[in-house]
Scaffold this motif. Structure first.
Motif, PDB file in Angstrom:
ATOM      1  N   MET A  54      30.656   6.939  20.314  1.00 58.30           N
ATOM      2  CA  MET A  54      30.630   6.430  18.933  1.00 58.30           C
ATOM      3  C   MET A  54      30.615   7.608  17.963  1.00 58.30           C
ATOM      4  O   MET A  54      29.878   8.574  18.152  1.00 58.30           O
ATOM      5  CB  MET A  54      29.382   5.560  18.713  1.00 58.30           C
ATOM      6  N   LEU A  55      31.436   7.566  16.963  1.00 56.75           N
ATOM      7  CA  LEU A  55      31.456   8.607  15.954  1.00 56.75           C
ATOM      8  C   LEU A  55      30.153   8.618  15.184  1.00 56.75           C
ATOM      9  O   LEU A  55      29.490   7.592  15.018  1.00 56.75           O
ATOM     10  CB  LEU A  55      32.621   8.378  14.982  1.00 56.75           C
ATOM     11  N   ILE A  56      29.770   9.818  14.707  1.00 52.63           N
ATOM     12  CA  ILE A  56      28.512   9.945  13.975  1.00 52.63           C
ATOM     13  C   ILE A  56      28.499   9.064  12.730  1.00 52.63           C
ATOM     14  O   ILE A  56      27.490   8.492  12.364  1.00 52.63           O
ATOM     15  CB  ILE A  56      28.234  11.427  13.622  1.00 52.63           C
ATOM     16  N   SER A  57      29.663   8.903  12.057  1.00 53.60           N
ATOM     17  CA  SER A  57      29.739   8.063  10.860  1.00 53.60           C
ATOM     18  C   SER A  57      29.477   6.603  11.205  1.00 53.60           C
ATOM     19  O   SER A  57      28.853   5.874  10.443  1.00 53.60           O
ATOM     20  CB  SER A  57      31.101   8.214  10.181  1.00 53.60           C
ATOM     21  N   GLU A  58      29.964   6.166  12.400  1.00 59.57           N
ATOM     22  CA  GLU A  58      29.725   4.796  12.830  1.00 59.57           C
ATOM     23  C   GLU A  58      28.258   4.574  13.172  1.00 59.57           C
ATOM     24  O   GLU A  58      27.666   3.542  12.869  1.00 59.57           O
ATOM     25  CB  GLU A  58      30.613   4.472  14.044  1.00 59.57           C
ATOM     26  N   ALA A  59      27.649   5.595  13.820  1.00 56.15           N
ATOM     27  CA  ALA A  59      26.229   5.503  14.149  1.00 56.15           C
ATOM     28  C   ALA A  59      25.394   5.429  12.873  1.00 56.15           C
ATOM     29  O   ALA A  59      24.429   4.664  12.780  1.00 56.15           O
ATOM     30  CB  ALA A  59      25.813   6.712  14.986  1.00 56.15           C
ATOM     31  N   THR A  60      25.797   6.234  11.892  1.00 58.41           N
ATOM     32  CA  THR A  60      25.089   6.234  10.615  1.00 58.41           C
ATOM     33  C   THR A  60      25.188   4.876   9.947  1.00 58.41           C
ATOM     34  O   THR A  60      24.191   4.339   9.444  1.00 58.41           O
ATOM     35  CB  THR A  60      25.692   7.307   9.684  1.00 58.41           C
ATOM     36  N   GLU A  61      26.383   4.320   9.962  1.00 55.20           N
ATOM     37  CA  GLU A  61      26.594   3.015   9.336  1.00 55.20           C
ATOM     38  C   GLU A  61      25.741   1.940  10.007  1.00 55.20           C
ATOM     39  O   GLU A  61      25.143   1.097   9.333  1.00 55.20           O
ATOM     40  CB  GLU A  61      28.074   2.645   9.417  1.00 55.20           C
ATOM     41  N   ASP A  62      25.656   1.989  11.339  1.00 56.16           N
ATOM     42  CA  ASP A  62      24.878   0.989  12.075  1.00 56.16           C
ATOM     43  C   ASP A  62      23.399   1.081  11.759  1.00 56.16           C
ATOM     44  O   ASP A  62      22.732   0.065  11.554  1.00 56.16           O
ATOM     45  CB  ASP A  62      25.097   1.167  13.585  1.00 56.16           C
ATOM     46  N   ILE A  63      22.865   2.291  11.737  1.00 50.38           N
ATOM     47  CA  ILE A  63      21.429   2.428  11.505  1.00 50.38           C
ATOM     48  C   ILE A  63      21.070   2.078  10.060  1.00 50.38           C
ATOM     49  O   ILE A  63      20.023   1.493   9.779  1.00 50.38           O
ATOM     50  CB  ILE A  63      20.922   3.844  11.875  1.00 50.38           C
ATOM     51  N   LEU A  64      21.976   2.401   9.136  1.00 49.63           N
ATOM     52  CA  LEU A  64      21.740   2.022   7.743  1.00 49.63           C
ATOM     53  C   LEU A  64      21.751   0.494   7.587  1.00 49.63           C
ATOM     54  O   LEU A  64      20.951  -0.076   6.844  1.00 49.63           O
ATOM     55  CB  LEU A  64      22.785   2.653   6.822  1.00 49.63           C
ATOM     56  N   GLU A  65      22.671  -0.148   8.304  1.00 45.51           N
ATOM     57  CA  GLU A  65      22.734  -1.609   8.249  1.00 45.51           C
ATOM     58  C   GLU A  65      21.459  -2.226   8.822  1.00 45.51           C
ATOM     59  O   GLU A  65      20.920  -3.197   8.274  1.00 45.51           O
ATOM     60  CB  GLU A  65      23.959  -2.102   9.024  1.00 45.51           C
ATOM     61  N   ASP A  66      20.969  -1.651   9.910  1.00 42.12           N
ATOM     62  CA  ASP A  66      19.727  -2.145  10.514  1.00 42.12           C
ATOM     63  C   ASP A  66      18.553  -1.941   9.567  1.00 42.12           C
ATOM     64  O   ASP A  66      17.702  -2.826   9.391  1.00 42.12           O
ATOM     65  CB  ASP A  66      19.475  -1.394  11.834  1.00 42.12           C
ATOM     66  N   TRP A  67      18.507  -0.771   8.941  1.00 40.90           N
ATOM     67  CA  TRP A  67      17.438  -0.470   7.969  1.00 40.90           C
ATOM     68  C   TRP A  67      17.508  -1.432   6.787  1.00 40.90           C
ATOM     69  O   TRP A  67      16.494  -1.958   6.327  1.00 40.90           O
ATOM     70  CB  TRP A  67      17.574   0.984   7.522  1.00 40.90           C
ATOM     71  N   ASN A  68      18.715  -1.677   6.307  1.00 37.26           N
ATOM     72  CA  ASN A  68      18.922  -2.606   5.200  1.00 37.26           C
ATOM     73  C   ASN A  68      18.393  -3.998   5.552  1.00 37.26           C
ATOM     74  O   ASN A  68      17.745  -4.664   4.741  1.00 37.26           O
ATOM     75  CB  ASN A  68      20.411  -2.675   4.845  1.00 37.26           C
ATOM     76  N   THR A  69      18.656  -4.428   6.796  1.00 33.96           N
ATOM     77  CA  THR A  69      18.193  -5.755   7.234  1.00 33.96           C
ATOM     78  C   THR A  69      16.669  -5.832   7.214  1.00 33.96           C
ATOM     79  O   THR A  69      16.094  -6.813   6.718  1.00 33.96           O
ATOM     80  CB  THR A  69      18.709  -6.060   8.652  1.00 33.96           C
ATOM     81  N   LYS A  70      15.995  -4.798   7.709  1.00 35.25           N
ATOM     82  CA  LYS A  70      14.527  -4.805   7.744  1.00 35.25           C
ATOM     83  C   LYS A  70      13.939  -4.766   6.335  1.00 35.25           C
ATOM     84  O   LYS A  70      12.928  -5.417   6.058  1.00 35.25           O
ATOM     85  CB  LYS A  70      14.001  -3.616   8.554  1.00 35.25           C
ATOM     86  N   ILE A  71      14.580  -4.014   5.442  1.00 34.02           N
ATOM     87  CA  ILE A  71      14.112  -3.962   4.057  1.00 34.02           C
ATOM     88  C   ILE A  71      14.301  -5.328   3.399  1.00 34.02           C
ATOM     89  O   ILE A  71      13.407  -5.839   2.715  1.00 34.02           O
ATOM     90  CB  ILE A  71      14.871  -2.864   3.266  1.00 34.02           C
ATOM     91  N   THR A  72      15.481  -5.923   3.610  1.00 34.77           N
ATOM     92  CA  THR A  72      15.776  -7.233   3.026  1.00 34.77           C
ATOM     93  C   THR A  72      14.791  -8.288   3.521  1.00 34.77           C
ATOM     94  O   THR A  72      14.354  -9.146   2.750  1.00 34.77           O
ATOM     95  CB  THR A  72      17.218  -7.657   3.397  1.00 34.77           C
ATOM     96  N   GLN A  73      14.429  -8.189   4.797  1.00 33.89           N
ATOM     97  CA  GLN A  73      13.487  -9.141   5.374  1.00 33.89           C
ATOM     98  C   GLN A  73      12.032  -8.818   5.031  1.00 33.89           C
ATOM     99  O   GLN A  73      11.123  -9.536   5.421  1.00 33.89           O
ATOM    100  CB  GLN A  73      13.654  -9.169   6.900  1.00 33.89           C
ATOM    101  N   ARG A  74      11.828  -7.739   4.306  1.00 35.02           N
ATOM    102  CA  ARG A  74      10.496  -7.261   3.921  1.00 35.02           C
ATOM    103  C   ARG A  74       9.612  -6.988   5.143  1.00 35.02           C
ATOM    104  O   ARG A  74       8.405  -7.200   5.111  1.00 35.02           O
ATOM    105  CB  ARG A  74       9.811  -8.248   2.964  1.00 35.02           C
ATOM    106  N   ASN A  75      10.244  -6.523   6.192  1.00 39.38           N
ATOM    107  CA  ASN A  75       9.516  -6.148   7.402  1.00 39.38           C
ATOM    108  C   ASN A  75       9.080  -4.691   7.235  1.00 39.38           C
ATOM    109  O   ASN A  75       9.777  -3.756   7.651  1.00 39.38           O
ATOM    110  CB  ASN A  75      10.409  -6.318   8.630  1.00 39.38           C
TER     111      ASN A  75
END
Length: 356
Positions: A1-22
């Motif tokens: 996986m390209l580093i940019s793709e890995a970055t995008e995935d982890i940011l998306e996961d972080w965004n989900t946890k923030i949105t869920q107020r976890n």
């Protein structure tokens, strides 16, 4: 996986946890995100990182870190919307509603209305300010626009509950209590389905507030007491507000011992948190219900602080309370003076113009 793709995935996961107020998982992911961004030199990833960091520090109620993020955004023209948007949110959290509206006016010039979630979030935030300054119809109109978007996206059910709750608060201002209660119960169902205890606690607080506004202090006390039984609610942003309301309603019921017990807890917490606003408000309650021998000097000191902080809604409320107190004591001249202060505060509220 390209580093940019890995970055995008982890940011998306972080965004989900923030949105869920976890908060716990968002905090853990932030450590991972910070390590990753120390190794990257990618302007697009940096922009996404700063945006999510802003929302993260809002979740953490970390005003200082949020301020630093806002300053970094100011150096990136593509983040002009978020630079002013987060400034507006920070001003709102500090209860500087006129400043918040000024920031939102500028932010709107950079708003990408092709991004429905960003637009809905903007509408919700502006609606919250309009609620605070009693521009009820403007607030309701914007909430309904935000609801249309959030209802189509299951990822934002927390925000859907927030919108329903804010709509209920506006209905209270319109004295439409049946409609308000309906909205709070819709929000409560959402909170229970997604297991959001923080949202549920705020809804119960607002149900208590709604009954207090109707003069139904016994019902208000039941809801507010239930909120304070939630251990996770301790030391949250709203905790001291709930104690204050509960104290006031006990006093209104003439249950002085219970009111005094909660007053002592509230004033102690205000000192512990160095919350000057609630130090003043609890002191005013004390002057009104427990010890009014220094009534006038206490009020003058309190109103001076509220004026300094431009808390016009509170000035209007307390000026009316103290005016009625003097009216009951046949102190007509003093009553007139305080009614005049209330009118002046109302005029200041009206000066806060809406977005065009």
């Amino acid at each position: 996986m390209l580093i940019s793709e890995a970055t995008e995935d982890i940011l998306e996961d972080w965004n989900t946890k923030i949105t869920q107020r976890n908060i716990k998982e968002a905090k853990n992911l932030k450590k991972e995100v910070d390590v990753m961004f120390q190794r990257l030199d990618d302007i697009e990833s940096e922009k996404n990182y700063l945006i999510l960091s802003g929302y993260y520090y809002l979740l953490q109620n970390d005003s200082l870190e949020l301020k630093m993020i806002i300053e970094r955004m100011g150096n990136i023209p593509e983040l002009s919307f978020y630079h002013h948007f987060f400034q507006g949110i920070r001003a709102y959290n500090l209860r500087r509603y006129d400043d918040a509206l000024d920031c939102y006016r500028i932010a709107e010039k950079y708003l990408n209305k092709n991004n429905p979630i960003e637009t809905a979030e903007f509408y919700y935030r502006v609606a919250a300010v309009y609620y605070q300054v009693q521009e009820t119809l403007m607030s309701v109109n914007l909430i309904q626009k935000a609801l249309e978007v959030f209802e189509k996206n299951g990822k934002y059910r927390n925000r859907l509950g927030d919108c329903r709750m804010l709509l209920g608060l506006n209905y209270i201002d319109m004295r439409q209590f049946v409609e308000a209660e309906d909205q709070f119960h819709i929000a409560r169902d959402i909170a229970q389905r997604i297991n959001d205890s923080g949202l549920l606690a705020r809804i119960n607080h607002n149900l208590g507030f709604m009954y207090a506004e109707q003069g139904l202090s016994e019902a208000a006390v039941r809801y507010l007491s239930n909120v304070l039984r939630d251990e996770d609610y301790d030391y949250s942003e709203s905790y001291i507000k709930t104690i204050f309301l509960l104290t006031r309603e006990y006093f209104k019921l003439n249950q002085i011992d219970a009111g005094k017990e909660w007053y002592e807890k509230g004033i102690a917490l205000a000192h512990e948190l160095n919350n000057v606003e609630y130090k003043v408000k609890f002191t005013l309650l004390n002057a009104l219900y427990l010890d009014n021998k220094d009534f006038e000097s206490t009020f003058k000191s309190g109103i001076a602080f509220l004026q300094q902080e431009k808390l016009w809604l509170d000035i209007e409320e307390y000026a009316q309370i103290f005016a009625r107190f003097y009216l009951d004591c046949k102190g007509y001249q003093k009553a007139a003076e305080y009614y005049e202060i209330a009118i002046e505060a109302k005029n200041e509220i009206k000066k806060m113009e809406g977005l065009k």
